[in-house]
Design an enzyme around this catalytic site. Structure first.
Site, PDB file in Angstrom:
ATOM      1  N   TYR A  44       0.855  -1.187   0.000  1.00 19.27           N
ATOM      2  CA  TYR A  44       0.000   0.000   0.000  1.00 19.27           C
ATOM      3  C   TYR A  44       0.890   1.237   0.000  1.00 19.27           C
ATOM      4  O   TYR A  44       1.889   1.282   0.726  1.00 19.27           O
ATOM      5  CB  TYR A  44      -0.889   0.022   1.254  1.00 19.27           C
ATOM      6  CG  TYR A  44      -1.620   1.333   1.440  1.00 19.27           C
ATOM      7  CD1 TYR A  44      -2.888   1.516   0.898  1.00 19.27           C
ATOM      8  CD2 TYR A  44      -1.030   2.393   2.119  1.00 19.27           C
ATOM      9  CE1 TYR A  44      -3.539   2.734   1.037  1.00 19.27           C
ATOM     10  CE2 TYR A  44      -1.678   3.613   2.254  1.00 19.27           C
ATOM     11  CZ  TYR A  44      -2.931   3.767   1.715  1.00 19.27           C
ATOM     12  OH  TYR A  44      -3.579   4.984   1.845  1.00 19.27           O
ATOM     13  N   GLU A  78      -3.853   7.372  -3.730  1.00 21.81           N
ATOM     14  CA  GLU A  78      -3.594   6.042  -3.165  1.00 21.81           C
ATOM     15  C   GLU A  78      -3.291   5.027  -4.251  1.00 21.81           C
ATOM     16  O   GLU A  78      -3.931   5.042  -5.310  1.00 21.81           O
ATOM     17  CB  GLU A  78      -4.844   5.533  -2.427  1.00 21.81           C
ATOM     18  CG  GLU A  78      -4.907   5.883  -0.980  1.00 21.81           C
ATOM     19  CD  GLU A  78      -6.094   5.195  -0.302  1.00 21.81           C
ATOM     20  OE1 GLU A  78      -6.019   4.978   0.906  1.00 21.81           O
ATOM     21  OE2 GLU A  78      -7.082   4.861  -0.982  1.00 21.81           O
TER      22      GLU A  78
END
Ligand code: GDP
Ligand code: MN
Length: 386
Positions: A109, A197
């Site tokens: 991530y 993101e």
């Protein structure tokens, strides 16, 4: 303003971040043709809607033949995608992204957002990326690594390396990761992003880093500086009432209560919501009709408030500073007559020509409840809604 995944990935590609080959389409036949054009033997068909959590909601499908691509696109297109982020009403899916399938060795991530407490951009990374990142953040926050950028220096290479080491990367992957992080920072600054993101940022079976997903929220207040990005807006993904409000330059946000509020000025609108709550009511919306209110805008504002069937009473709270209260009263009367308002409407006018405005309301033949002070108006609106 949110972007679709395919739009965000196109920006990623512009900034040199590796993304899978893909194409956004809006019919099953086009999906098949896109897959054929991309080549390979595995594809992924992904719902394009302004939400995450698509994988868990059936919006991301792997396909191993062109028939499967076409079938997956047929099932996803036109669906109402309900995820843990959309609420029960879900979002419509009008396009799918068809991509070459990737072979995943690990899911990381990487994201960045504005840390308002520090007034700086903060980057977060985790080796536990993928569909359960929310649980990771909630249950094992120590697995999320953070670094904050000093705006005077910009992102420094050591900050990228620090996160890369923390993720357990080594050798060339550290270089790739640093390049991606630097590119994200540049993109964040140059396009006035508010949230970015990559989840998952994958390590492929060939040990290369690639953005398998892409999320970008742009700062709405800075959009005027980015005309090309404005064209990426998809109003089918936005709250219908809020989109209609924006068209009429009304500042409107839907809330959960039953008292519709029509106010001029954001500060007074906030104070009005506070006053309603103080007297035991719940506002159905925030609505700032602006400083230069006209009869036409008052009419549009009434229509918006009344299109919400939760609303049981309306509180109009106007301070006549730049605008005159008699003009506002005229607008309210015209609007109420033309729409045929049947709900109780409490009106508080204060400022220039307030008395005149209140008299016009009283003699209009429409059943307004008038109030001269703020507290009285809020109490009457709460009582009328009960
Ligand atoms: P989200 O659920 O809305 O965040 O959608 P993502 O784009 O993150 O996809 C969800 C999950 O689908 C990812 O975490 C991957 O595990 C899986 N996935 C997506 N694309 C591929 C692919 O090309 N190959 C494989 N094997 N899995 C994929
Ligand atoms: Mn994702």
């Amino acid at each position: 303003m949110n972007l679709h995944e395919y739009q965000a990935k196109s920006l990623f590609a512009d900034y040199g971040i590796a993304v899978p080959q893909g194409q956004a389409v809006s019919s099953p036949k086009e999906a098949r043709a896109a897959a054929q054009g991309l080549g390979g033997d595995t594809w992924v068909v992904k719902a394009q809607a302004h939400t995450g959590g698509r994988g868990k909601a059936g919006g991301v499908r792997l396909a191993h033949s062109l028939d499967e691509v076409e079938a997956a696109a047929g099932e996803i297109l036109g669906m109402t995608l309900i995820t843990n982020q959309t609420g029960p009403q879900g979002l419509p899916v009008n396009s799918v992204l068809v991509e070459q399938g990737s072979k995943i060795a690990q899911e990381l991530y990487l994201g960045a957002l504005l840390d308002r407490a520090r007034s700086r951009i903060a980057f977060m990374a985790s080796a536990a990326g993928g569909m359960n990142i929310e649980e990771v953040a909630a249950e094992t926050p120590e697995k999320i690594l953070t670094t904050v950028v000093n705006p005077a220096t910009g992102m420094l290479p050591f900050q990228c390396r620090k996160l890369a080491y923390g993720l357990g990367l080594s050798g060339d992957q550290i270089k790739q990761f640093s390049k991606i992080m630097m590119a994200l920072y540049r993109l964040y600054r140059e396009k006035d992003v508010s949230l970015i993101e990559i989840n998952p940022l994958i390590i492929t079976d060939a040990k290369a880093l690639m953005a398998l997903d892409a999320k970008i929220n742009l700062d709405g207040n800075a959009l005027y500086r980015h005309q090309p990005l404005l064209a990426l807006r998809d109003i089918t993904q936005e709250d219908k009432k809020e989109a209609a409000a924006a068209q009429h330059d009304l500042n409107y946000i839907t809330l959960d209560g039953n008292i519709g509020c029509m106010v001029n000025g954001a500060g007074l609108a906030m104070a009005t919501m506070d006053m309603v709550k103080l007297h035991g009511g719940e506002p159905a919306n925030f609505l700032d009709v602006g400083g230069t209110t006209t009869a036409e805008r008052v009419t549009e504002a009434f229509k918006l408030i009344l299109s919400d069937n939760k609303v049981k009473s309306v509180l109009v709270n106007i301070f006549g500073g730049i605008v005159r209260c008699d003009l506002i009263a005229e607008g309210i009367i015209t609007a109420a007559r033309s729409i045929g308002v049947t709900l109780p409407v409490v009106v508080r006018l204060e400022g220039t020509n307030a008395e005149q405005g209140l008299q016009m309301l009283a003699s209009s033949g429409v059943d307004f409840i008038t109030a001269h002070d703020f507290t009285e108006a809020a109490k009457k609106a709460v009582a009328a809604a009960a």
